[in-house]
Design a protein around this motif. Sequence first.
Motif, PDB file in Angstrom:
ATOM      1  N   GLN A  20     -60.106 -87.574 -29.050  1.00  0.00           N
ATOM      2  CA  GLN A  20     -61.107 -87.943 -28.044  1.00  0.00           C
ATOM      3  C   GLN A  20     -61.599 -86.694 -27.312  1.00  0.00           C
ATOM      4  O   GLN A  20     -62.796 -86.527 -27.088  1.00  0.00           O
ATOM      5  CB  GLN A  20     -60.514 -88.936 -27.043  1.00  0.00           C
ATOM      6  CG  GLN A  20     -61.487 -89.344 -25.962  1.00  0.00           C
ATOM      7  CD  GLN A  20     -60.843 -90.270 -24.941  1.00  0.00           C
ATOM      8  OE1 GLN A  20     -59.683 -90.645 -25.064  1.00  0.00           O
ATOM      9  NE2 GLN A  20     -61.600 -90.629 -23.925  1.00  0.00           N
ATOM     10  N   TRP A  21     -60.679 -85.806 -26.966  1.00  0.00           N
ATOM     11  CA  TRP A  21     -61.038 -84.564 -26.271  1.00  0.00           C
ATOM     12  C   TRP A  21     -61.980 -83.721 -27.134  1.00  0.00           C
ATOM     13  O   TRP A  21     -62.977 -83.186 -26.659  1.00  0.00           O
ATOM     14  CB  TRP A  21     -59.764 -83.784 -25.943  1.00  0.00           C
ATOM     15  CG  TRP A  21     -59.978 -82.511 -25.207  1.00  0.00           C
ATOM     16  CD1 TRP A  21     -60.090 -82.354 -23.858  1.00  0.00           C
ATOM     17  CD2 TRP A  21     -60.122 -81.208 -25.770  1.00  0.00           C
ATOM     18  NE1 TRP A  21     -60.276 -81.032 -23.549  1.00  0.00           N
ATOM     19  CE2 TRP A  21     -60.305 -80.301 -24.716  1.00  0.00           C
ATOM     20  CE3 TRP A  21     -60.099 -80.704 -27.068  1.00  0.00           C
ATOM     21  CZ2 TRP A  21     -60.470 -78.944 -24.902  1.00  0.00           C
ATOM     22  CZ3 TRP A  21     -60.265 -79.348 -27.261  1.00  0.00           C
ATOM     23  CH2 TRP A  21     -60.452 -78.488 -26.190  1.00  0.00           C
ATOM     24  N   MET A  22     -61.673 -83.609 -28.443  1.00  0.00           N
ATOM     25  CA  MET A  22     -62.512 -82.830 -29.357  1.00  0.00           C
ATOM     26  C   MET A  22     -63.870 -83.500 -29.554  1.00  0.00           C
ATOM     27  O   MET A  22     -64.884 -82.819 -29.652  1.00  0.00           O
ATOM     28  CB  MET A  22     -61.791 -82.624 -30.681  1.00  0.00           C
ATOM     29  CG  MET A  22     -60.572 -81.736 -30.560  1.00  0.00           C
ATOM     30  SD  MET A  22     -59.664 -81.574 -32.093  1.00  0.00           S
ATOM     31  CE  MET A  22     -60.733 -80.451 -32.970  1.00  0.00           C
ATOM     32  N   GLU A  24     -65.498 -85.365 -27.388  1.00  0.00           N
ATOM     33  CA  GLU A  24     -66.287 -85.161 -26.169  1.00  0.00           C
ATOM     34  C   GLU A  24     -66.937 -83.788 -26.143  1.00  0.00           C
ATOM     35  O   GLU A  24     -68.004 -83.604 -25.568  1.00  0.00           O
ATOM     36  CB  GLU A  24     -65.396 -85.325 -24.942  1.00  0.00           C
ATOM     37  CG  GLU A  24     -64.969 -86.752 -24.677  1.00  0.00           C
ATOM     38  CD  GLU A  24     -63.903 -86.853 -23.595  1.00  0.00           C
ATOM     39  OE1 GLU A  24     -63.473 -85.806 -23.078  1.00  0.00           O
ATOM     40  OE2 GLU A  24     -63.499 -87.989 -23.278  1.00  0.00           O
ATOM     41  N   ARG A  25     -66.315 -82.816 -26.772  1.00  0.00           N
ATOM     42  CA  ARG A  25     -66.828 -81.444 -26.784  1.00  0.00           C
ATOM     43  C   ARG A  25     -67.576 -81.113 -28.077  1.00  0.00           C
ATOM     44  O   ARG A  25     -67.897 -79.973 -28.346  1.00  0.00           O
ATOM     45  CB  ARG A  25     -65.677 -80.479 -26.571  1.00  0.00           C
ATOM     46  CG  ARG A  25     -65.202 -80.517 -25.128  1.00  0.00           C
ATOM     47  CD  ARG A  25     -63.773 -80.034 -24.985  1.00  0.00           C
ATOM     48  NE  ARG A  25     -63.331 -80.129 -23.601  1.00  0.00           N
ATOM     49  CZ  ARG A  25     -62.921 -81.253 -23.009  1.00  0.00           C
ATOM     50  NH1 ARG A  25     -62.936 -82.389 -23.671  1.00  0.00           N
ATOM     51  NH2 ARG A  25     -62.518 -81.252 -21.758  1.00  0.00           N
ATOM     52  N   ASN A  26     -67.823 -82.136 -28.885  1.00  0.00           N
ATOM     53  CA  ASN A  26     -68.555 -81.990 -30.148  1.00  0.00           C
ATOM     54  C   ASN A  26     -67.895 -80.957 -31.071  1.00  0.00           C
ATOM     55  O   ASN A  26     -68.556 -80.124 -31.673  1.00  0.00           O
ATOM     56  CB  ASN A  26     -70.031 -81.641 -29.893  1.00  0.00           C
ATOM     57  CG  ASN A  26     -70.888 -81.964 -31.089  1.00  0.00           C
ATOM     58  OD1 ASN A  26     -70.539 -82.825 -31.891  1.00  0.00           O
ATOM     59  ND2 ASN A  26     -71.996 -81.268 -31.224  1.00  0.00           N
ATOM     60  N   LEU A  27     -66.568 -81.019 -31.183  1.00  0.00           N
ATOM     61  CA  LEU A  27     -65.823 -80.083 -32.018  1.00  0.00           C
ATOM     62  C   LEU A  27     -65.430 -80.663 -33.374  1.00  0.00           C
ATOM     63  O   LEU A  27     -64.872 -79.964 -34.197  1.00  0.00           O
ATOM     64  CB  LEU A  27     -64.548 -79.632 -31.276  1.00  0.00           C
ATOM     65  CG  LEU A  27     -64.777 -78.881 -29.973  1.00  0.00           C
ATOM     66  CD1 LEU A  27     -63.453 -78.625 -29.273  1.00  0.00           C
ATOM     67  CD2 LEU A  27     -65.509 -77.575 -30.222  1.00  0.00           C
TER      68      LEU A  27
END
Length: 93
Positions: A20-22, A24-27
């Motif tokens: 989810q964190w990745m 959100e940062r488009n990673l």
Amino acid sequence: MATEKLAAVVRPEYGQHLQQWMAERNLLVHDEALLARLANGADAFFLVTAWRIYQEYGGDKLLNNCPRCGRLARTPRARQCRHCGHRWYEASA
């Protein structure tokens, strides 16, 4: 590689949080063509990519072998062997 790292997380709740964190940062990768090339794993992807670069950018011109021991020099423009210490820049001067 990020997907493989996410899969290696021992506790699933950490993996979901990290995904989810990745996201959100488009990673994360969403390109279908790239994902298809990664289907056989990261090692196969790196080998296929290295071979493609070798073919597209001149192949043997990218490789610089020592005239004495035949092993690969550090860079295409290197003139000293990191393996046997032979220097071939002096001969061309």
